[in-house]
Design an enzyme around this catalytic site. Structure first.
Site, PDB file in Angstrom:
ATOM      1  N   ASN A  11       0.877  -1.175   0.000  1.00 18.97           N
ATOM      2  CA  ASN A  11       0.000   0.000   0.000  1.00 18.97           C
ATOM      3  C   ASN A  11       0.909   1.218   0.000  1.00 18.97           C
ATOM      4  O   ASN A  11       1.459   1.584   1.036  1.00 18.97           O
ATOM      5  CB  ASN A  11      -0.890  -0.026   1.252  1.00 18.97           C
ATOM      6  N   TRP A  12       1.055   1.830  -1.178  1.00 19.35           N
ATOM      7  CA  TRP A  12       2.003   2.951  -1.285  1.00 19.35           C
ATOM      8  C   TRP A  12       1.472   4.225  -0.648  1.00 19.35           C
ATOM      9  O   TRP A  12       2.204   5.192  -0.493  1.00 19.35           O
ATOM     10  CB  TRP A  12       2.341   3.213  -2.756  1.00 19.35           C
ATOM     11  N   LYS A  13       0.190   4.237  -0.332  1.00 20.71           N
ATOM     12  CA  LYS A  13      -0.452   5.448   0.203  1.00 20.71           C
ATOM     13  C   LYS A  13      -0.172   6.618  -0.742  1.00 20.71           C
ATOM     14  O   LYS A  13      -0.113   6.416  -1.943  1.00 20.71           O
ATOM     15  CB  LYS A  13       0.016   5.727   1.645  1.00 20.71           C
ATOM     16  N   HIS A  97      -9.530   0.802   4.606  1.00 18.74           N
ATOM     17  CA  HIS A  97      -8.260   1.027   5.314  1.00 18.74           C
ATOM     18  C   HIS A  97      -8.526   1.973   6.488  1.00 18.74           C
ATOM     19  O   HIS A  97      -9.356   2.874   6.390  1.00 18.74           O
ATOM     20  CB  HIS A  97      -7.233   1.634   4.356  1.00 18.74           C
ATOM     21  N   GLU A  99      -7.029   4.445   7.581  1.00 16.68           N
ATOM     22  CA  GLU A  99      -6.882   5.888   7.274  1.00 16.68           C
ATOM     23  C   GLU A  99      -8.136   6.418   6.587  1.00 16.68           C
ATOM     24  O   GLU A  99      -8.520   7.571   6.780  1.00 16.68           O
ATOM     25  CB  GLU A  99      -5.615   6.114   6.425  1.00 16.68           C
ATOM     26  N   GLU A 169      -5.529  -5.298  10.364  1.00 20.09           N
ATOM     27  CA  GLU A 169      -4.561  -4.238  10.598  1.00 20.09           C
ATOM     28  C   GLU A 169      -4.889  -3.523  11.906  1.00 20.09           C
ATOM     29  O   GLU A 169      -5.744  -2.633  11.923  1.00 20.09           O
ATOM     30  CB  GLU A 169      -4.601  -3.228   9.451  1.00 20.09           C
ATOM     31  N   GLY A 175       2.011   2.207  10.618  1.00 18.33           N
ATOM     32  CA  GLY A 175       2.896   3.357  10.471  1.00 18.33           C
ATOM     33  C   GLY A 175       3.545   3.804  11.770  1.00 18.33           C
ATOM     34  O   GLY A 175       4.122   4.885  11.843  1.00 18.33           O
ATOM     35  N   SER A 214       3.199  -2.219  10.319  1.00 17.82           N
ATOM     36  CA  SER A 214       4.657  -2.184  10.515  1.00 17.82           C
ATOM     37  C   SER A 214       5.336  -3.519  10.216  1.00 17.82           C
ATOM     38  O   SER A 214       6.319  -3.877  10.869  1.00 17.82           O
ATOM     39  CB  SER A 214       5.007  -1.687  11.922  1.00 17.82           C
ATOM     40  N   GLY A 235       2.709  -1.129   4.295  1.00 16.15           N
ATOM     41  CA  GLY A 235       2.756   0.299   4.003  1.00 16.15           C
ATOM     42  C   GLY A 235       4.184   0.754   3.776  1.00 16.15           C
ATOM     43  O   GLY A 235       4.762   0.544   2.705  1.00 16.15           O
ATOM     44  N   GLY A 236       4.785   1.340   4.794  1.00  9.72           N
ATOM     45  CA  GLY A 236       6.125   1.930   4.682  1.00  9.72           C
ATOM     46  C   GLY A 236       7.156   1.043   3.987  1.00  9.72           C
ATOM     47  O   GLY A 236       7.898   1.507   3.102  1.00  9.72           O
TER      48      GLY A 236
HETATM   49  C1  PEP Z   1      -0.915   0.019   5.907  1.00 11.02           C
HETATM   50  O1  PEP Z   1      -1.027   1.213   5.708  1.00 11.02           O
HETATM   51  O2  PEP Z   1      -1.752  -0.759   5.432  1.00 11.02           O
HETATM   52  C2  PEP Z   1       0.205  -0.447   6.721  1.00 11.02           C
HETATM   53  C3  PEP Z   1       0.201  -1.665   7.170  1.00 11.02           C
HETATM   54  O3  PEP Z   1       1.188   0.477   6.958  1.00 11.02           O
HETATM   55  P1  PEP Z   1       2.626   0.190   7.662  1.00 11.02           P
HETATM   56  O4  PEP Z   1       3.157  -1.084   7.073  1.00 11.02           O
HETATM   57  O5  PEP Z   1       3.470   1.392   7.304  1.00 11.02           O
HETATM   58  O6  PEP Z   1       2.360   0.068   9.107  1.00 11.02           O
END
Ligand code: PEP
Length: 252
Positions: A11-13, A97, A99, A169, A175, A214, A235-236
């Protein structure tokens, strides 16, 4: 027991220029072969989806959107529809998600509608569920996840999960650098699967449940070794090809 093919989805956001994204897509493509046991997918921002489609066409890497409108077309300024994502070759779309839920007010009913809108055009929704830290500390994790899941189950039915992926999640792990322990994650994954199993055991056994929060190269193996963790929503760590590939290979 049905074998579940692991899926690692990035997920590049809201990240990435055309140049950076082209390099990232090339790097990922190079590291994933058609014989990989795990499936890999990327979900770039909308404007980078044509680039992903161009770069990844014919490769073993799938791509998808991060969100979609519940409408197919029309006067909905700023929105992107399921048919548009499909037109650009998307396989997946993330729905619900955290967010989107917290920053854009998407509630269970809206997420449920988006899930249906995705499936209506042949996209596979990656349905995100998960509790906040406050909810976990109040021992409400299962109640929250059950509520989020039941909203979709009651509207679309258990059979819809043949064409869906779930991502657990925990909001407090997204994040933040704080990862759920493998046991904490496994417990909730098991709970999700058992909830699906109350409706249909076979579908429950074949539904992929990803962990997100994470996840990175250094902790992926332990998380992915859990019986009910079938991949990751990243994500990251999906913004660096080597890190993302380490996770994909850990899922193999
Ligand atoms: C996400 O946004 O779906 C996610 C899991 O982010 P991160 O890996 O950065 O925690």
């Amino acid at each position: 027991m049905t074998k579940r093919r692991p899926l690692v989805a990035g997920n590049w956001k809201m990240n990435g220029s055309r140049t950076e994204s082209a390099a990232l897509l090339d790097g990922i493509k190079k590291g994933i072969s058609s014989t990989s046991k795990a499936e890999a997918a990327v979900c770039p921002p909308y404007v980078l989806i044509p680039l992903a489609a161009e770069k990844l066409a014919g490769s073993a890497v799938a791509w998808g959107g991060q969100n979609l409108s519940v409408h197919k077309s029309g006067a909905f300024t700023g929105e992107i529809s399921g048919p548009m994502l499909k037109d650009y070759g998307c396989t997946y779309v993330i729905v619900g998600h955290s967010e989107r839920r917290t920053l854009y007010g998407e509630n269970d009913a809206m997420v449920t509608e988006k899930y249906g809108a995705a499936q209506a055009v042949g996209l596979i929704p990656i349905l995100c569920v998960g509790e906040t830290l406050q909810e976990r500390e109040a021992n409400q994790t299962e109640a929250v996840v059950a509520r989020q899941l039941d909203a979709v189950l009651s509207k679309h039915g258990i059979a819809s999960f043949k064409n869906a992926v779930i991502a657990y999640e925990p909001v407090w792990a997204i994040g933040t650098g704080k990862t759920a322990t493998p046991q904490q994650a496994q417990d909730v994954h098991r709970f999700i699967r058992s909830r699906l199993a109350t409706k249909d055991k076979t579908i429950a056994e074949s539904t992929r449940i990803l962990y997100g929060g994470s996840m990175k190269g250094s902790n992926a193996k332990e998380l992915l070794a859990q019986a009910d963790i079938d991949g990751g929503l990243i994500g990251g760590a999906s913004l660096q090809a080597d890190e993302f590939l380490t996770i994909c290979h850990a899922a193999d």
